[in-house]
Write an enzyme that holds these catalytic residues in place. Structure first.
Site, PDB file in Angstrom:
ATOM      1  N   LYS A 280     -81.678   7.828  72.206  1.00 42.74           N
ATOM      2  CA  LYS A 280     -82.938   8.573  72.201  1.00 42.74           C
ATOM      3  C   LYS A 280     -83.158   9.231  73.558  1.00 42.74           C
ATOM      4  O   LYS A 280     -82.654   8.753  74.570  1.00 42.74           O
ATOM      5  CB  LYS A 280     -84.109   7.619  71.957  1.00 42.74           C
ATOM      6  CG  LYS A 280     -84.249   7.124  70.528  1.00 42.74           C
ATOM      7  CD  LYS A 280     -85.474   6.243  70.384  1.00 42.74           C
ATOM      8  CE  LYS A 280     -85.650   5.759  68.961  1.00 42.74           C
ATOM      9  NZ  LYS A 280     -85.868   6.844  67.977  1.00 42.74           N
ATOM     10  N   ARG A 354     -83.346   1.456  58.485  1.00 36.93           N
ATOM     11  CA  ARG A 354     -82.984   1.390  57.068  1.00 36.93           C
ATOM     12  C   ARG A 354     -81.744   0.534  56.844  1.00 36.93           C
ATOM     13  O   ARG A 354     -81.553  -0.035  55.767  1.00 36.93           O
ATOM     14  CB  ARG A 354     -82.807   2.809  56.506  1.00 36.93           C
ATOM     15  CG  ARG A 354     -81.712   3.604  57.139  1.00 36.93           C
ATOM     16  CD  ARG A 354     -81.851   5.091  56.867  1.00 36.93           C
ATOM     17  NE  ARG A 354     -82.871   5.727  57.720  1.00 36.93           N
ATOM     18  CZ  ARG A 354     -83.186   7.014  57.661  1.00 36.93           C
ATOM     19  NH1 ARG A 354     -82.578   7.817  56.786  1.00 36.93           N
ATOM     20  NH2 ARG A 354     -84.105   7.506  58.459  1.00 36.93           N
TER      21      ARG A 354
HETATM   22  N1  BES Z   1     -87.922   3.643  65.204  1.00 37.17           N
HETATM   23  C1  BES Z   1     -87.591   4.979  64.917  1.00 37.17           C
HETATM   24  C2  BES Z   1     -88.737   5.758  64.261  1.00 37.17           C
HETATM   25  C3  BES Z   1     -89.978   5.963  65.071  1.00 37.17           C
HETATM   26  C4  BES Z   1     -90.175   7.142  65.766  1.00 37.17           C
HETATM   27  C5  BES Z   1     -90.976   5.023  65.099  1.00 37.17           C
HETATM   28  C6  BES Z   1     -91.329   7.351  66.496  1.00 37.17           C
HETATM   29  C7  BES Z   1     -92.136   5.231  65.809  1.00 37.17           C
HETATM   30  C8  BES Z   1     -92.325   6.395  66.508  1.00 37.17           C
HETATM   31  C9  BES Z   1     -86.423   5.011  63.956  1.00 37.17           C
HETATM   32  O1  BES Z   1     -85.490   3.997  64.118  1.00 37.17           O
HETATM   33  C10 BES Z   1     -85.691   6.303  64.205  1.00 37.17           C
HETATM   34  O2  BES Z   1     -85.192   6.474  65.275  1.00 37.17           O
HETATM   35  N2  BES Z   1     -85.631   7.173  63.190  1.00 37.17           N
HETATM   36  C11 BES Z   1     -84.972   8.414  63.304  1.00 37.17           C
HETATM   37  C12 BES Z   1     -84.191   8.649  62.033  1.00 37.17           C
HETATM   38  C13 BES Z   1     -83.292   9.857  62.074  1.00 37.17           C
HETATM   39  C14 BES Z   1     -82.180   9.628  63.066  1.00 37.17           C
HETATM   40  C15 BES Z   1     -82.742  10.081  60.700  1.00 37.17           C
HETATM   41  C16 BES Z   1     -86.024   9.497  63.511  1.00 37.17           C
HETATM   42  O3  BES Z   1     -87.073   9.425  62.892  1.00 37.17           O
HETATM   43  O4  BES Z   1     -85.777  10.390  64.310  1.00 37.17           O
HETATM   44 MN    MN Z   2     -84.056   4.411  65.577  1.00 33.96          MN
END
Ligand code: BES
Ligand code: MN
Ligand code: ZN
Length: 500
Positions: A280, A354
């Protein structure tokens, strides 16, 4: 803090502070006029000069005159009577408590339970008021220096006033219920607010075990060896990049009759989500310590349900892992074999929630659950779609979804349904495995749910994406910045209804 229920007339209370509510434009009501005489018509002057009009969340603190029994009177504006709800009642209570907490008063009396709130009874209003008090009293201060003189302190005693005709024992019972619910919310908030260096998956597991012991429910942990033996390939795939040991936390509460199928709660427990190899950006990465918000809500709900002795059977499953990049981490393109036997192509290691939920949802099927509800801070797309005002709800059982939405409305925690039409499932089909863990940019919250659906096909299921609501960027009375414990109140509302 001690909360007690007391019968009596608001005008006859000897106290350091009396809190009264005033609806907008309704300050000529008898009780208010009567009390205004005690304070030398100070209230009349304040309304004339428009310093106080009864607008929602307006406050006015008056000092009682020589004829007044109360040393101070705090008036809280309630807004229009026609739109006043249990949520508004909870919020104005929190406002009052926050305002008075800094004044070293020690104790005060809230005369708010008589307020008219459409379609509610006294117990519901007492519950909302008690929650408002206790949630406003919450702070996460274990890493802060001890409070200095003059700083807000915890209050020690609050009396809730009810009229002489009302049933005091049912009001007291409502306080006890609300205390259990608020303790569940605060437990969840503490877990979310704990920093990632303290909060390993093992820490989460130990907190769950300690809580279970305290409220008398059974707990078991599956460690890495056991997870390997049983084939939790998706969950172990996420865990393999971290030095921290993964745990599957399983709690069982049996308050119903033996033959009742349990309701299962599943919570995403990523104690820190760096994204893994699909790292990230660093901005706001600190907030990813809240990526176990689903787990926290499930644990807080279990604690309260057991404390309230709900006549229902529950099982909670929390996959707890840390998502880190390292030489042992999974890579984009890796293929994992999940507990269900289905293979998963990992296109993005940041879509880790997921993966762990896939195995947890498969595992929970062994309990032959009546309903399964999972909670997860699953997608950034959910924050884009709904902001911080509502969680998304999706699933394969319309009745369950409707029940959850209704419970959410009653508790002031909103759920908004998104569709889960068959076509979306096509977006998570993989060329090299049964499914892939990303569905592209479009409809990110829905494709995440469509992925989960592949592992929740053996029972009635709803998925709550709480990514936008598990963490409050801006604090307010009743909700300081940080973990919210979102979902504890709504789930308990749902479970109490289900247990009837
Ligand atoms: N934990 C994150 C989602 C999230 C984002 C929670 C902001 C709270 C605030 C999750 O694991 C994630 O990173 N999801 C990705 C999925 C994508 C790579 C398909 C996302 O939402 O960018
Ligand atoms: Mn994530
Ligand atoms: Zn995540």
């Amino acid at each position: 803090m001690k909360i007690t229920v007391k019968k009596g007339n608001a005008m006859e209370q000897k106290t350091s502070c009396l809190v009264l509510g005033v609806f907008e434009g309704k300050y000529k009501e008898e009780q208010i006029v009567q009390f205004d005489q005690q304070v030398g018509e100070a209230f009349k002057r304040a309304t004339r000069s428009k310093e106080f009009t009864g607008r929602n969340r307006e406050t006015l603190l008056l000092h009682g005159g020589s004829q007044a029994l109360a040393e101070r009177i705090l008036l809280v504006g309630l807004g229009k009577e026609s739109t006043f709800s249990l949520g508004s009642l909870r919020q104005v209570t929190s406002d009052a408590v926050k305002l008075l907490a800094g004044k070293q008063l020690g104790s005060f009396i809230l005369a708010l339970s008589q307020l008219s709130v459409k379609k509610t009874d006294l117990t519901e209003r007492i519950q909302a008021i008690t929650e408002g008090v206790l949630l406003a009293d919450y702070r996460y201060d274990r890493y802060l220096p001890k409070a200095k003189p003059g700083q807000p302190v915890s209050l020690d005693k609050i009396d809730l006033l009810i009229s002489t005709e009302e049933n005091i024992s049912s009001a007291k019972a409502a306080v006890t219920v609300a205390e259990a619910i608020a303790a569940g919310v605060c437990f969840a908030r503490d877990l979310v607010n704990a920093p990632g260096n303290l909060k390993s998956p093992e820490y989460l597991a130990m907190q769950a075990v300690a809580m279970a012991e305290q409220v008398g429910i059974s707990a078991s942990l599956l460690d890495r060896r056991e997870l390997e033996r049983q084939g939790f390939g998706a969950m172990l795939g996420v865990a393999q990049g971290s030095e921290q040991e993964p745990y599957l936390i399983v709690l069982e509460y049996r308050g119903g009759i033996d033959t009742d199928q349990p309701i299962a709660l599943v919570g995403k427990g990523v104690t820190f989500d760096s994204g893994g190899i699909s790292l990230k950006p660093s901005e706001k990465m600190d907030e990813m310590k809240m990526d176990m918000g689903g787990a926290a809500t499930v644990l807080g709900t279990m604690q309260a349900a057991a404390q309230m002795k709900l006549p229902i059977n529950l099982v909670a499953v929390v996959p707890a892992v840390e998502n880190m990049p390292s030489g042992t981490a999974i890579r984009p393109g890796d293929i994992l074999t999940s507990l269900s036997g289905k293979t998963i192509e990992v296109l993005n290691t940041d879509a880790e929630g997921r993966l762990i939920l896939a195995d947890a949802l498969t595992y929970v099927g062994h309990y032959q659950p009546r309903f399964v509800i999972d909670l997860a801070t699953l997608t950034g797309a959910c924050v884009v779609a709904l902001g911080h005002q509502a969680a998304a709800v999706l699933g394969n059982h319309e009745g369950l979804i409707r029940q959850l939405i209704k419970a959410g409305e009653r508790s002031g925690e909103r759920f908004w349904q998104l569709p889960l039409w068959d076509e979306y499932a096509d977006l998570v089909k993989s060329d090299f495995a049964d499914v892939k863990n990303t569905g592209g940019r479009a409809a990110g919250t829905i494709t995440a749910a469509a992925f989960l659906q592949q592992f929740a096909d053996k029972y009635s299921w709803a998925h709550l994406d709480i990514a936008g609501v598990a963490w409050a960027e801006q604090g307010k009375a009743g909700q300081p910045k940080g973990g919210t414990g979102f979902g504890v109140r709504a789930l308990l509302e749902y479970l109490r209804e289900e247990a009837k």
